[in-house]
Design an enzyme around this catalytic site. Structure first.
Site, PDB file in Angstrom:
ATOM      1  CB  CYS A  60      -0.137  -0.675 -11.587  1.00  0.00           C
ATOM      2  SG  CYS A  60       1.162  -1.502 -10.683  1.00  0.00           S
ATOM      3  CB  VAL A 112      10.059  -6.734  -4.971  1.00  0.00           C
ATOM      4  CG1 VAL A 112       8.622  -7.145  -4.760  1.00  0.00           C
ATOM      5  CG2 VAL A 112      10.928  -7.173  -3.790  1.00  0.00           C
ATOM      6  CG  ASP A 166       1.384 -16.380 -11.625  1.00  0.00           C
ATOM      7  OD1 ASP A 166       1.468 -15.166 -11.302  1.00  0.00           O
ATOM      8  OD2 ASP A 166       2.352 -17.155 -11.517  1.00  0.00           O
ATOM      9  CE  LYS A 182      -0.969   1.504   0.414  1.00  0.00           C
ATOM     10  NZ  LYS A 182      -1.079   0.395  -0.562  1.00  0.00           N
ATOM     11  CG  ASN A 183       0.374  -2.157   1.938  1.00  0.00           C
ATOM     12  OD1 ASN A 183      -0.560  -1.602   1.354  1.00  0.00           O
ATOM     13  ND2 ASN A 183       1.625  -2.024   1.556  1.00  0.00           N
ATOM     14  NE  ARG A 215       1.739  -5.162  -8.099  1.00  0.00           N
ATOM     15  CZ  ARG A 215       1.309  -4.140  -7.342  1.00  0.00           C
ATOM     16  NH1 ARG A 215       1.308  -2.931  -7.838  1.00  0.00           N
ATOM     17  NH2 ARG A 215       0.858  -4.347  -6.130  1.00  0.00           N
ATOM     18  CG  ASP A 242       5.834  -1.045  -0.445  1.00  0.00           C
ATOM     19  OD1 ASP A 242       4.935  -1.579   0.235  1.00  0.00           O
ATOM     20  OD2 ASP A 242       5.992  -1.268  -1.664  1.00  0.00           O
ATOM     21  NE  ARG A 301      -3.724   3.643  -4.516  1.00  0.00           N
ATOM     22  CZ  ARG A 301      -2.852   2.705  -4.890  1.00  0.00           C
ATOM     23  NH1 ARG A 301      -1.941   2.984  -5.776  1.00  0.00           N
ATOM     24  NH2 ARG A 301      -2.891   1.501  -4.371  1.00  0.00           N
TER      25      ARG A 301
END
Ligand code: EPZ
Length: 431
Positions: free
Chosen positions: A118, A329, A126, A22-23, A123, A307, A399
């Site tokens: 989220c 993270v 910048d 997915k990523n 998130r 993750d 997702r």
């Protein structure tokens, strides 16, 4: 909306094929904007996030043909692309922000909504915007949108305050058509960055150093058609590997790159699981294993992946002794703790760490997925829990996992997906 109903399951056994990442596929789809030819992308996973990205690309004029069965997506970014993207699509998925760099590079202007926060954190973007300014863009923010304009982007030396995956991807894509050389330092080194660079180079870009903390991009005039196969999803693979530990089973995951999973493999061995490389994948054997406590601290790659933090915590709730999991993270990625505690886990949160005392058994409960990986963690815990577990809001899980229930059932899990007539609320924003 749908829910998973999971009952106490026997040790999971067998082999399962991992989907495309997915990523990796999300930034590659966005990068298709940069090419003046047709891009063929293979092994694209059939996920709601991929469909969201496809809808977003079509909304700005990219022609898309998808064959979900074969996982092949054909993209053609014609010349007259729209430089504005709508809130309802960008707001659904943060990764939508990855169209900003390619649109700025291709059109010299872009107007997109700022992605909101989220469940797992605020998130911010910048670092993305600082990179675009360094490349010569003018940035204006108002009414929740950001507009970037640039007559011509030019090369720059950019040092990222944090090795952000998304910022590395967005800035790399923006630099591909800039005049001159861009050197991106302290950038992310995840395998998905390497895959994106490989996709771009196959279309004529000149990117060197992807996978290291310094990437050098020499701007080119244009990108052409290409044909690219995305890498396997290391997080889906890791999730099934942890399932072998949680259920005391014996699972082989195929279509994996063992190198991408080194930090997880080390941790699974530390808790006494037997991990071995087979000719077509990775095998995890938890049969008759007495799980041992271990500590884990999430870090940018090649550290332990954030993750995998929630899924690994599900395993630690059953490991004898005290384990400490530290999330460095994201600032709010312990939403699964409350739900695991409702299933009998003993966990205490102390600032950015969770202290887990292993228990003999978990018990089934009604729980909710709060984000993608938290939902996966609850599914894993439910396989071992005594009694039934109902997991609501599984749209979060769907997702990032294709056919999770089907794949788990193929390994012997007692899991069914049912429509939940009571819970018909709208899908909240995805993270
Ligand atoms: C990517 O998100 C992944 N998503 C995430 O996977 C993953 O958790 C994350 O990288 C870290 O590995 C996709 O690739 C689509 P970051 P991204 O920018 O790019 C801060 C999943 O479950 N930051 O590396 O958004 C940020 O707040 C998802 O599949 C800034 O401060 O992650 C966070 O604390 C969840 N300013 C940290 O960096 C910025 O401009 C890491 O974020 C950008 C980020």
């Amino acid at each position: 909306m749908a829910k998973f109903v999971i009952s106490n399951s026997p040790p999971l056994k067998g082999s399962v094929k991992v989907c495309g990442s997915k990523n990796a596929v999300l930034p590659v789809l966005a990068a298709g904007i940069l090419s003046e030819g047709t891009c063929v992308i293979r092994e694209a996973p059939n996920l709601s996030d991929v469909q969201t990205m496809e809808k977003l690309l079509e909304s700005i004029g990219v022609k898309i043909k998808t064959d979900e069965d074969s996982g092949v997506i054909e993209l053609y970014a014609q010349d007259s692309l729209n430089w504005e993207a709508s809130y309802d699509l960008v707001g659904k998925m943060r990764a939508s922000f990855l169209i900003m760099g390619p649109l700025l590079a291709r059109l010299g202007r872009v107007h997109v909504p700022l992605p909101g926060g989220c469940a797992i954190g605020t998130r911010p973007v910048d670092l993305h915007l600082k990179g675009f300014v360094a490349l010569g863009a003018k940035i204006e923010q108002e009414h929740g949108y950001v507009r970037a304009t640039a007559k011509r982007l030019h090369g720059a030396r950019i040092y990222l305050d944090f090795p952000s995956v998304g910022a590395t991807e967005n800035i790399m894509m923006a630099a591909v058509l800039a005049d001159g050389v861009t050197v991106l330092e302290n950038c992310a080194v995840e395998p998905e960055i390497v895959d994106l660079a490989n996709f771009l180079n196959s279309a004529g870009a000149e990117i060197r150093g992807a996978g290291t903390d310094t990437i050098r991009i020499s701007g080119v005039k244009s990108l052409r058609e290409t044909d690219h196969t995305v890498i396997p999803d290391r997080i889906e693979a890791g999730t099934f590997m942890v399932a072998a530990g949680v259920t005391g089973g014996d699972i082989t995951v195929t279509n994996v790159v063992a190198d991408h999973l080194k930090p997880l493999i080390a941790k699974l061995k530390e808790v006494n699981l037997v991990v071995s490389e087979t000719e077509n994948g990775l095998r995890v054997n938890g049969d008759n294993v007495h799980l041992k406590a271990a500590d884990a601290k999430t870090l940018p790659y090649p550290g332990f992946p954030t993750d995998m933090q929630a899924q690994f915590m599900s395993l630690l709730t059953l490991a004898e002794g005290t384990s400490i999991v530290t999330e460095t993270v994201f600032e709010n990625r312990f939403m699964h703790v409350g739900e695991l505690k409702r299933m009998g886990a003993e966990i205490k949160i102390e600032s950015r760490s969770a202290v887990i005392e292993g228990v003999k058994n978990l018990t089934g409960a009604q729980v909710k997925a709060t984000d993608l990986r938290a939902g996966a963690a609850l599914a894993l815990a439910a396989l071992r829990a005594k009694g039934d577990t109902e997991i609501g809001d599984i749209y979060h899980i769907e997702r990032g996992y294709c056919d999770l229930d089907k794949k788990l059932r193929s390994l012997g899990a007692k899991i069914v997906r049912v429509e939940d007539p009571k819970n018909q609320g709208d899908c909240e924003k995805n993270n």
